[in-house]
Write an enzyme that holds these catalytic residues in place. Structure first.
Site, mmCIF file in Angstrom:
data_model
loop_
_atom_site.group_PDB
_atom_site.id
_atom_site.type_symbol
_atom_site.label_atom_id
_atom_site.label_comp_id
_atom_site.label_asym_id
_atom_site.label_seq_id
_atom_site.Cartn_x
_atom_site.Cartn_y
_atom_site.Cartn_z
ATOM 1 N N CYS A 78 0.841 -1.196 0.000
ATOM 2 C CA CYS A 78 0.000 0.000 0.000
ATOM 3 C C CYS A 78 0.877 1.247 0.000
ATOM 4 O O CYS A 78 1.994 1.235 0.511
ATOM 5 C CB CYS A 78 -0.900 0.008 1.229
ATOM 6 S SG CYS A 78 -2.049 1.401 1.270
ATOM 7 N N CYS A 112 -6.016 0.281 7.003
ATOM 8 C CA CYS A 112 -5.791 0.828 5.659
ATOM 9 C C CYS A 112 -6.953 1.746 5.266
ATOM 10 O O CYS A 112 -8.108 1.345 5.286
ATOM 11 C CB CYS A 112 -5.662 -0.311 4.660
ATOM 12 S SG CYS A 112 -5.318 0.255 2.994
ATOM 13 N N HIS A 123 -2.178 -3.919 4.999
ATOM 14 C CA HIS A 123 -1.928 -3.517 6.386
ATOM 15 C C HIS A 123 -3.237 -3.152 7.067
ATOM 16 O O HIS A 123 -4.150 -2.634 6.432
ATOM 17 C CB HIS A 123 -0.960 -2.334 6.442
ATOM 18 C CG HIS A 123 -1.531 -1.069 5.879
ATOM 19 N ND1 HIS A 123 -2.044 -0.062 6.657
ATOM 20 C CD2 HIS A 123 -1.699 -0.669 4.593
ATOM 21 C CE1 HIS A 123 -2.482 0.912 5.881
ATOM 22 N NE2 HIS A 123 -2.293 0.565 4.626
ATOM 23 N N ASP A 176 0.476 3.684 1.746
ATOM 24 C CA ASP A 176 0.469 4.253 3.091
ATOM 25 C C ASP A 176 1.891 4.501 3.582
ATOM 26 O O ASP A 176 2.750 3.618 3.543
ATOM 27 C CB ASP A 176 -0.252 3.292 4.041
ATOM 28 C CG ASP A 176 -0.559 3.966 5.364
ATOM 29 O OD1 ASP A 176 0.404 4.359 6.046
ATOM 30 O OD2 ASP A 176 -1.745 4.110 5.697
ATOM 31 N N ARG A 233 3.178 4.647 6.338
ATOM 32 C CA ARG A 233 3.661 3.962 7.540
ATOM 33 C C ARG A 233 4.112 2.529 7.268
ATOM 34 O O ARG A 233 4.380 1.774 8.188
ATOM 35 C CB ARG A 233 2.548 3.955 8.593
ATOM 36 C CG ARG A 233 2.128 5.349 9.012
ATOM 37 C CD ARG A 233 0.778 5.321 9.690
ATOM 38 N NE ARG A 233 -0.272 4.847 8.782
ATOM 39 C CZ ARG A 233 -1.545 4.699 9.142
ATOM 40 N NH1 ARG A 233 -1.916 4.944 10.370
ATOM 41 N NH2 ARG A 233 -2.436 4.284 8.270
HETATM 42 ZN ZN LIG Z 1 -3.324 1.383 3.029
#
Ligand SMILES: [Zn+2]
Length: 728
Positions: A491, A550, A547, A493, A495
């Site tokens: 992803c 999400c 994750h 993302d 993090r």
């Molecule tokens: Zn995500």
């Protein structure tokens, strides 16, 4: 969460499913939402499954024909001032508001056309349009009945305006003339009124013609006992449209109940006065003795409406079953207590019958299905059983009291403000994106905005510091790394730092990231990455990593599919996964638990996509060592969980993931540490190379083996997905 798939889809042929998008599109052009269309298709499927399959062939023409009559009606209304237009604006609404109305669309081919043609000779098109709006299924009656009844009404009853008569009582059109004539004769005889007066009653209440002679005579005799004065009786009958159509048991039962509940004496004038004041209420409700008592106790002692008000203004509402009223009350007082009151703040009982209507559902924030499920389920729940048992034993202990009108208004205002804030935030973020975009355009990429420029300069300075800290040796090393073993699909993302998670250096992982870690076959970018990684880099592992927490998955769970914007479009694949597994998801509490499960389901779905990608299949066919792993990363503790791995099937024996003791079982293991402990700080290229070669040799000897194993592994994958969605 609303799901836009009708139930009958599950066992439909491919041909019918292929036609669905066009059907939904067509219904949308008639003013239906996706949810309404799904409901309508469900309703039609209940009567005529084939009509749904061949929607375009069978249903559309009938609908269009009926629409043309409705259009004539609407045009007439507009000429007359349009006062009725607001209530029923289209056939689509009429069809959706009434499940039995869908019968009209499910009639055998040709029936509706023939019925309309026959009736058109006697009634103007506008009048038929009005009929269709009120009772669309009137067209389901026999072809010869309706024209005969219209002629009879004109010739025998002396009706001057048959259109108006049948607009009020469309049900007559489904009766046969002989039955109507018999009922009329009997009614005249029983009343014994002057011919003209009886005629007027029938014209005013044509529905009386649908009651059997025995019923009418018995009801009349019962009323004559109550009202000895003939003129008064005539007045009551003229005002109470349903009194003569009720059975004596019904009337007597209601009278007994009122006497007992309100303490009226036998023979007193109170009952007669009540019936005279409220003839329709008295006739329409069935005061089943035991249950009505409990209903009245609930409404008066808990909801706060006086018994008298319940029996007069709220009489019609008492027809609902006790469990139904109780469940609806629990919902309304909890989620939208302002609906318990009229605009002026008086207790108002319309929620009893209207709570399942769209405007109420909207306030309750529920779909029709969710509402029905609650109303059906609540009486059987522990709370429902306890409260209902208490009520039946004469106690209202434990029932939640509704907030006062003022409190309800405050609650409503708060909810509206929250909604506005959410909308405002969406609006703001859109504006911001636009602003940044414009800034870039106007400055031609040189970032004229001072703030943006300052931010960029700070980053560039930090980069210089970082490069200096790493030193020249670090970058020389990186250039020397040619052995990339892992393709990471994750992803976007911020993090989830791909290589750090599994203890590899930047040069050791080939990374592809997008919002929601999707790997759909239509995504050129991800498919090109996989192709390059498998064919050129010859990676041995493809890691598909989602994750928890999400945002993309969360959006797919809650963002309506009609939402504008590319993100909504992008997460459609996750929405599909959600809809396929809606039963399993619904068993979890809403919110975090559902989102987390959907994260896992999405990983499995994407692993499936990767495994079925042509380039991966070709690699397996050619015996290339390649394993696919589905992992989920937990942002809260940094651990990876293995959802699925092809390892052990396509590549024998296990390789780097197994040798590093994570992913060998679906258990969470701290990753960076374990990597270092088993392989030291260097990448595990030696061990994996050996294993990779072993696998290659094996597959050269038996080329078909790897294909079979890959297929086996795919079967195991879908099993794993099924297990996750249906059993957990
Ligand atoms: Zn995500």
């Amino acid at each position: 969460m609303p799901v836009c798939l009708p139930a009958w889809c599950k066992d439909q042929t491919q041909a019918a499913l292929d036609g669905l998008p066009a059907t939904f599109e067509w219904c949308r052009s008639r003013g239906l939402t996706g949810l309404q269309t799904a409901q309508l298709l469900d309703d039609i499927a209940k009567t005529q499954r084939d009509s749904v399959v061949q929607f375009a062939v069978l249903v559309q023409p009938v609908w269009q024909l009926m629409d043309s009559y409705v259009a004539a009606w609407a045009a007439q209304q507009q000429q007359a001032g349009g006062s009725k237009l607001r209530k029923h604006i289209s056939l689509a609404e009429a069809l959706c508001g009434n499940a039995t109305a869908a019968e009209a669309l499910g009639m055998p081919p040709g029936h509706v056309e023939a019925w309309l043609a026959a009736v058109s000779q006697q009634l103007p098109a506008a009048a038929i349009g009005g009929l269709l709006l009120g009772k669309p299924h009137v067209v389901c009656g026999g072809l010869d009945k309706a024209p005969a009844v219209i002629s009879w009404a004109v010739n025998v009853l002396g009706v001057a305006d048959p259109a108006a008569l049948f607009a009020r009582s469309p049900g007559l059109l489904k009766f046969g003339v002989p039955a109507l004539q018999r009922n009329l004769d009997s009614l005249r005889q029983a009343l014994g009124w002057p011919a003209e007066q009886a005629q007027q009653l029938v014209l005013k209440q044509p529905v009386l013609l649908t009651s059997s002679p025995d019923t009418v005579q018995a009801a009349l005799a019962w009323l004559q006992q109550l009202f000895t004065d003939a003129a008064q009786l005539a007045g009551v009958i003229n005002r109470g449209t349903r009194l003569l159509g009720r059975s004596v048991q019904h009337l007597q039962g209601n009278a007994d109940y009122l006497r007992q509940a309100l303490g009226w004496q036998e023979g007193s004038s109170q009952l007669a006065a009540f019936v005279a004041a409220c003839p329709d209420g008295f006739a329409n409700v069935s005061l089943n003795l035991a249950d009505t008592q409990h209903k009245l106790r609930l409404l008066s002692e808990v909801v706060g409406v006086s018994t008298e008000d319940c029996l007069t203004s709220g009489m019609n509402y008492l027809n609902k079953r006790l469990v139904n009223i109780a469940a609806r009350y629990m919902l309304v007082q909890e989620r939208a207590p302002h609906l318990l009151y009229s605009r002026s703040g008086e207790p108002y009982l319309s929620w009893i019958v209207n709570a399942n209507k769209p405007q109420y559902l909207c306030c309750l924030d529920m779909s029709r299905d969710e509402f029905n499920a609650f109303v059906r389920g609540w009486p059987a729940s522990a709370e429902g059983r306890r409260l209902l048992a208490g009520l039946r034993a004469g106690s209202v202990e434990g029932w939640p009291r509704p907030p006062t009108w003022e409190e309800a208004q405050q609650q409503l205002q708060k909810a509206q403000e929250q909604q506005q804030q959410v909308e405002l935030r969406i609006l703001l973020s859109r504006r911001l994106v636009k602003l940044i975009d414009m800034t870039h355009k106007t400055c031609g990429g040189s970032c004229a905005s001072e703030q943006l420029r300052a931010g960029l300069e700070a980053r560039l300075a930090a980069n210089k510091a970082w490069a200096a800290e790493k030193g020249a040796a670090y970058f020389e090393n990186l250039q020397g790394i040619h052995n990339i073993e892992v393709l990471w699909i994750g992803c976007s993302d911020a993090r989830v730092p791909a290589n750090e998670l599994i203890g590899l250096k930047p040069g050791e992982v080939f990374v592809a990231r997008n919002v929601g870690n999707l790997a759909t076959h239509k995504d050129m970018n991800i498919m090109a990455c996989i192709e390059y990684a498998v064919q050129v880099l010859k990676v041995k592992h493809i890691v598909l990593c989602g994750h928890y927490g999400c945002d993309a998955v969360q959006s797919a769970l809650t963002m309506p599919c009609k939402t504008e914007g590319l993100v909504s479009l992008w997460v459609q694949d996750i929405r599909d996964t959600r809809d396929r597994n809606v039963e399993a998801l619904r068993q979890l509490p809403p919110g975090r638990a559902q989102a987390d499960r959907l994260v896992e389901m999405n990983v499995l779905r994407q692993v499936c996509n990767v495994c079925t990608a042509p380039v991966v299949q070709q690699a397996w066919d050619a015996g290339q060592p390649l394993a696919v792993h589905g992992l989920v990363y937990s942002i809260s503790n940094g651990l990876l969980k293995c959802m699925y791995t092809t390892e052990g099937a396509a590549t024998q024996p296990g390789s780097f993931l197994k040798s590093n003791s994570f992913c060998s079982s679906p258990a969470s293991v701290a990753v960076p540490g374990s990597w270092a402990s088993s392989s030291g700080s260097s990448p595990p290229s030696v061990a994996a190379d050996d294993e990779g070669r072993a696998s290659e040799e094996g597959s050269v000897k038996d080329g078909s083996g790897s294909v079979k194993e890959a297929q086996k592994s795919l079967a195991a994958l879908s099993l794993a997905e099924e297990r996750l969605s249906y059993e957990l």
